[in-house]
Write an enzyme that holds these catalytic residues in place. Structure first.
Site, short mmCIF file in Angstrom:
data_model
loop_
_atom_site.label_atom_id
_atom_site.label_comp_id
_atom_site.label_asym_id
_atom_site.label_seq_id
_atom_site.Cartn_x
_atom_site.Cartn_y
_atom_site.Cartn_z
N GLU A 7 0.79 -1.24 0.00
CA GLU A 7 0.00 0.00 0.00
C GLU A 7 0.82 1.29 0.00
O GLU A 7 0.55 2.20 0.79
CB GLU A 7 -0.94 -0.01 1.21
CG GLU A 7 -1.85 -1.23 1.24
CD GLU A 7 -2.77 -1.28 2.45
OE1 GLU A 7 -2.62 -0.46 3.36
OE2 GLU A 7 -3.66 -2.15 2.46
N GLU A 57 -6.24 -10.76 -0.74
CA GLU A 57 -7.02 -10.48 0.48
C GLU A 57 -8.52 -10.43 0.17
O GLU A 57 -9.24 -9.55 0.65
CB GLU A 57 -6.57 -9.15 1.09
CG GLU A 57 -5.07 -9.07 1.38
CD GLU A 57 -4.64 -7.82 2.14
OE1 GLU A 57 -5.48 -7.18 2.78
OE2 GLU A 57 -3.45 -7.48 2.06
C1 GLA Z 1 -4.76 -4.39 4.69
C2 GLA Z 1 -3.48 -5.15 4.95
C3 GLA Z 1 -3.73 -6.45 5.67
C4 GLA Z 1 -4.73 -6.30 6.78
C5 GLA Z 1 -5.99 -5.67 6.26
C6 GLA Z 1 -7.01 -5.51 7.33
O1 GLA Z 1 -5.43 -4.82 3.58
O2 GLA Z 1 -2.78 -5.43 3.78
O3 GLA Z 1 -2.53 -6.91 6.20
O4 GLA Z 1 -4.19 -5.55 7.83
O5 GLA Z 1 -5.66 -4.40 5.76
O6 GLA Z 1 -7.11 -6.62 8.15
#
Ligand code: GLA
Length: 355
Positions: free
Chosen positions: A132, A245
């Site tokens: 990010e 994710e």
């Molecule tokens: C982001 C991070 C993850 C996690 C999520 C929320 O997407 O990449 O590691 O912390 O937020 O759980």
């Protein structure tokens, strides 16, 4: 569902099926993991705050718990997110009372990378090296902020060079694992353009970037065409793709587009009323979205190597504490493929049947 049905077996010919796990839940998920998954990602256990809470003091208990279990189950690990603007101790950015110089930060990243790689390399097949680092939206006029990079502490102190430092260190200490850049909103055109620039700039500096981690947290009904376009754009850069994710907030059942109502907007209360008490209809929409998303992922299985959900079953999801979306009410959410009782949702059967 018959004992023989297995997501990961049904998808062996396409890509791995992964899940984020935590030290507090991995034992309770052992049966599900064995039956349906062939990759795991430690949710928080490999971040700086848990592995190096103070400079030079390494604490590996939490990560060890995940690796020990994964090893026992014969599953390899997607290691996740050391260099990130969150969950990192303030020591990273300080030199005594002064702000740390870029070189000191690069040295710290290198020392940390060496330590975690030496401990876990044998069981890791891919790393989210940096997480990010691109910004959301365009900077306000006159703000002086960078149009591509997030104004994180790392960026304020080092400019974008901390990203290259992280990739170089990981390449040096983990030469056999695939190295990923990972980000969210990765299929929104503006953000996607910034991600492409970040990766191109890294490669121009000679950094090895093997893949793009597409987080796929859905707070809005997925824009399926934009997802396909994004996969094609990233793949054309020669990147391997991992969905890293995946989950679907109840908000995606009512948000048709990114232009959504926010708290304080007129009509907001009526707008969210129907998700506050999750209806069969909204849960069915999540089910349908999963089926569509997997259809797309399958159709790009020549470039996608892994699809990971951000959690295993609905009894443990970060969305319960995060909220429906940023600054939105917190309610129980049902964003994953398995129910709170660890049963496969109807979409699991469909996703397997469609394989
Ligand atoms: C982001 C991070 C993850 C996690 C999520 C929320 O997407 O990449 O590691 O912390 O937020 O759980």
């Amino acid at each position: 569902m018959s004992e023989l049905l297995s997501l990961s077996k049904a998808y062996e010919k396409y890509f791995k099926i992964g899940a984020a796990v935590a030290r507090v839940n991995i034992d309770s998920y052992e049966d599900l993991l064995k039956q349906h998954f062939n990759s795991v990602t430690p949710e928080n256990e490999m971040k700086y705050i848990l592995t190096e809470p103070e400079e030079g003091r390494f604490t590996f208990d939490a990560a060890d718990k995940i690796f020990d279990t994964a090893r026992r189950m014969g599953i390899k690990v997607r290691a996740h997110a050391p260099v990130w603007h969150n969950q990192t101790g303030d020591w990273m950015y300080k030199d005594g009372d002064k702000p740390a110089a870029p070189e000191l930060i690069f040295e710290r990243i290198e020392a940390h990378t060496k330590a975690i790689c030496e401990r876990y390399n044998n069981d890791v097949y891919a790393w989210d090296v940096v997480n990010e680092a691109t910004r959301d939206g365009v900077p306000a006029e006159g703000s002086g902020e960078d149009p591509v990079y997030r104004s994180s502490e790392y960026f304020k102190l080092c400019g974008k060079d901390f990203i290259a430092a992280a990739f170089r260190a990981m390449d040096k200490y983990s030469p056999n694992a695939q190295l990923f850049y990972n980000d969210y909103s990765e299929c929104s055109p503006g953000k996607r353009e910034r991600i492409v620039r970040l990766i191109n700039e890294l490669r121009d500096k000679g950094c090895r970037v093997d893949g793009m981690g597409m987080q796929q947290h859905h707070f809005v009904k997925p824009d399926y065409d934009e997802i396909k376009r994004s996969i094609e754009i990233y793949a054309e850069m020669g990147l391997r793709l991992h969905v890293t994710e995946l989950d679907i907030s109840l908000m995606a059942a009512i948000n048709e587009s990114e232009k959504r109502l926010k708290p304080g907007d007129p009509g907001f209360a009526e707008y969210i009323r129907e998700v506050l008490v999750p209806s069969e209809e909204n849960l069915a929409k999540i089910n349908e979205m999963y089926v569509r998303l997997f259809e797309i992922y399958r159709s790009y299985s020549d470039v996608i190597d892994c699809v990971t959900t951000w959690g295993v079953a609905d009894d443990y999801t970060w969305l319960d504490t995060f909220g429906l979306d940023r600054d939105m009410p917190k309610i129980k959410q049902y964003p994953l493929l398995f129910t709170v009782d660890h049963q496969p949702k109807p979409c699991v059967r469909e996703i397997i049947d469609n394989a």
